[in-house]
Design an enzyme around this catalytic site. Structure first.
Site, PDB file in Angstrom:
ATOM      1  N   GLU A  43      -9.868  26.041   0.980  1.00  0.00           N
ATOM      2  CA  GLU A  43      -9.112  24.823   1.270  1.00  0.00           C
ATOM      3  C   GLU A  43      -9.977  23.785   1.974  1.00  0.00           C
ATOM      4  O   GLU A  43     -10.869  24.123   2.751  1.00  0.00           O
ATOM      5  CB  GLU A  43      -7.905  25.171   2.155  1.00  0.00           C
ATOM      6  CG  GLU A  43      -6.954  26.147   1.495  1.00  0.00           C
ATOM      7  CD  GLU A  43      -5.978  26.791   2.456  1.00  0.00           C
ATOM      8  OE1 GLU A  43      -4.911  27.234   2.014  1.00  0.00           O
ATOM      9  OE2 GLU A  43      -6.283  26.857   3.673  1.00  0.00           O
TER      10      GLU A  43
ATOM     11  N   GLU B  29       1.534  26.363  -5.323  1.00  0.00           N
ATOM     12  CA  GLU B  29       1.307  27.777  -5.022  1.00  0.00           C
ATOM     13  C   GLU B  29       2.336  28.250  -4.019  1.00  0.00           C
ATOM     14  O   GLU B  29       2.924  27.454  -3.284  1.00  0.00           O
ATOM     15  CB  GLU B  29      -0.099  28.010  -4.442  1.00  0.00           C
ATOM     16  CG  GLU B  29      -1.224  27.923  -5.444  1.00  0.00           C
ATOM     17  CD  GLU B  29      -2.559  28.388  -4.870  1.00  0.00           C
ATOM     18  OE1 GLU B  29      -2.591  28.793  -3.687  1.00  0.00           O
ATOM     19  OE2 GLU B  29      -3.550  28.353  -5.608  1.00  0.00           O
TER      20      GLU B  29
END
Length: 558
Positions: free
Chosen positions: A265, A466
């Site tokens: 991320e 997600e």
């Protein structure tokens, strides 16, 4: 030194653009004979029926007589990519993330037979494809520029035979907590050797604690890795991947997600990744990661540039401890906290600006590497929501997202993704405020996610959703559908897909599997499992009643 200006870079909305996935090319091996249109269509339908019949009802390759071997990759590819994409394009495709240890430390595919059975089950359920994490620490493990792609090539070949597409994640981060962790995948060994010689290559907090999950962005462009910069090492890795997998790009491999930080991320490791799943329960504030010598050099240079040298000695004071109520800290408290003073604004603009600059550097390189390959590139933003209902949003600030009650910290990131044709990936799609607020009243996963989705809509950036946890209950799946509609409704050409995280043995347990396949059909807006395959009846009965079936309840990948 890696220097950033004291203000975060700004971008015009005109930079926003999109990149779409091109449909895969269907392969065929039909006889080259003259046929009328009606004969050709009838032959095509018959061949497809034979492919389905052989695939689901036979355990051995068929001989002469015109039937199709279940291991004939080209015809299976034609079946799944020849007519089922018409169904999938009407809705939102679902991908499933592979287990972390799908490829072992030596580069071999683990549990190959179980994986093959699981792939066939996913394809039958209407899943579009797989998400495959490609670990830097495995591929370039021992020496710089020596790559071992063998295990991943085998997974791609297996996915192709099963009619599944693949999204590959360029995983430049560490996985797991240490050698005792069953999912332990460190950074490459030669990188660890460089870190041993120079500990400032990784992030550090105010207490001097090092985080080994990802190389500090403070040394992005410095030749600290055996003569290469981290950005050069990432670029070389992606370039070698492109060359090794070129025959599959655009057809089987339709997406590349580029890792940009811990857990892949774009963020700082303000909270260790293994603790993020439960961080909102303990309401951790996180720690600013700006104390390695490269980050401090950049901060000091920016402070001197504006004539405030005293602001460049380190991160903010008065940030409290990890578990402290932000209202009891000098920096994060709502009305009089120093986050909202000229000093706080200076520091947070520099801190978030460095993160944005890191993301832009990688986006630029990845766009160049994969240009012309017809793959969709994407990057992920972390779902940090446990202080979203406060004014200062402390856990977001320490992660590098300068997002407060009065400032949108995600719009500059989404604009940057749009500038380079990237898709935005974000999590928390299954989470609901009514559940989380019972544990943490200031948490708001829905508020966080809606802000991010609105930014994506504003910039016309495609979206990959997600789940944050592997919940398999109907309420979680319905929440995913609800949030996907929040993004897609009203858009002329919505582009949404969902990555289910992740495949494990629990997923294939009967009740979970029924709920999951129902969710896939709902997302794709088609009844392909029953209608397209000509199946009527109970899924459990279908999977277990045939002794010669290619898969059954025993296909669980574990």
């Amino acid at each position: 030194m890696a220097i950033a200006s004291p203000s975060a870079p700004t971008f015009s909305a005109s930079f926003c653009c999109t990149r779409t996935e091109s449909p895969a090319t269907a392969f065929s091996r039909f006889p080259s004979i003259a046929l009328t249109n009606s004969q050709r269509n009838r032959t095509l339908r018959l061949t497809r029926r034979l492919a389905v019949s052989s695939r689901f009802n036979s355990s051995t390759p068929s001989g002469a007589g015109g039937s199709v071997s279940p291991d004939n990759g080209d015809l299976q590819y034609e079946f799944f990519h020849g007519f089922s994409p018409q169904r999938r394009r009407r809705g939102s495709p679902v991908f499933v993330t592979l287990p972390v240890d799908a490829v072992g430390p030596a580069g071999q595919v683990r549990r190959r037979k179980a994986m093959a059975q699981s792939f066939r089950a996913l394809a039958a359920a209407g899943v579009e494809g797989l998400v495959m994490e490609v670990w830097w620490g495995l591929v370039e493990r021992d020496r710089p520029r020596v790559y071992n792609w063998q295990g991943y090539l085998e997974i791609i070949a297996l996915a192709r035979r099963c009619g599944l597409k693949v999204r590959a994640v360029m995983a430049f981060h560490q996985c797991g907590t240490g050698p005792g962790d069953p999912h332990w995948i460190p950074l490459p060994l030669w990188v660890l050797e460089e870190i041993d010689k120079n500990p400032d290559l990784v992030y550090s907090d105010r207490f001097g604690r090092k985080n080994m999950e990802y190389i500090s962005l403070g040394c992005d462009v410095l030749p600290v890795l055996s003569g290469r910069s981290p950005i050069q090492a990432y670029t070389d890795f992606m370039t070698n991947f492109r060359d090794a997998f070129r025959p599959f790009l655009g057809a089987i491999i339709t997406g590349i997600q580029v890792g940009m930080g811990p857990a892949g991320e774009l963020r700082y490791p303000s909270c260790p990744s293994q603790k993020l799943t439960w961080a909102w329960r303990s309401r951790e504030l996180g720690e600013f990661q700006c104390y390695d010598k490269y980050m401090l050099a950049s901060l000091n240079a920016c402070a001197r540039e504006i004539g405030m040298r005293e602001w460049g000695d380190g991160g903010p004071i008065g940030t409290g401890n990890l578990m402290q109520n932000p209202e009891q800290t000098e920096f994060f408290k709502s009305d009089t906290g120093s986050w909202n003073t000229p000093y706080g604004q200076f520091f947070l603009e520099w801190y978030s600006g460095m993160l944005l600059l890191h993301g832009e550097r990688i986006c630029k390189e990845a766009e160049t590497v994969f240009r012309g390959t017809e793959v969709n590139t994407s990057a992920k933003v972390a779902g940090i929501h446990w202080h979203y209902s406060t004014q200062s949003h402390p856990s977001e600030l320490t992660a590098g997202y300068y997002n407060t009650l009065t400032r949108d910290g995600y719009l500059p990131i989404v604009r940057m993704f749009g500038k380079y044709g990237f898709t935005l990936c974000c999590s928390c799609f299954e989470m609901q405020d009514k559940d989380e607020k019972q544990i943490n009243p200031v948490s708001s996963p829905e508020g966080y996610l809606k802000q991010l989705l609105l930014a994506a809509r504003m910039c016309d950036v495609p979206l990959e959703g997600e789940n944050a946890a592997s919940n398999l209950d109907d309420g979680s799946f319905q929440q995913v559908v609800k949030m996907s509609k929040f993004y897609s409704d009203g858009l002329e050409k919505p582009s949404f897909s969902f990555n289910f995280v992740r495949m494990d043995k629990n997923m294939f347990e009967y009740q979970n599997w029924v709920r999951f396949t129902r969710f896939v059909r709902q997302m794709s807006n088609a009844n392909i499992f029953r209608a397209k395959l000509g199946f009527r009846g109970d899924i459990h009965q279908f999977l277990t009643s045939r002794s010669d079936a290619k898969f059954g309840i025993a296909f669980a990948y574990c």
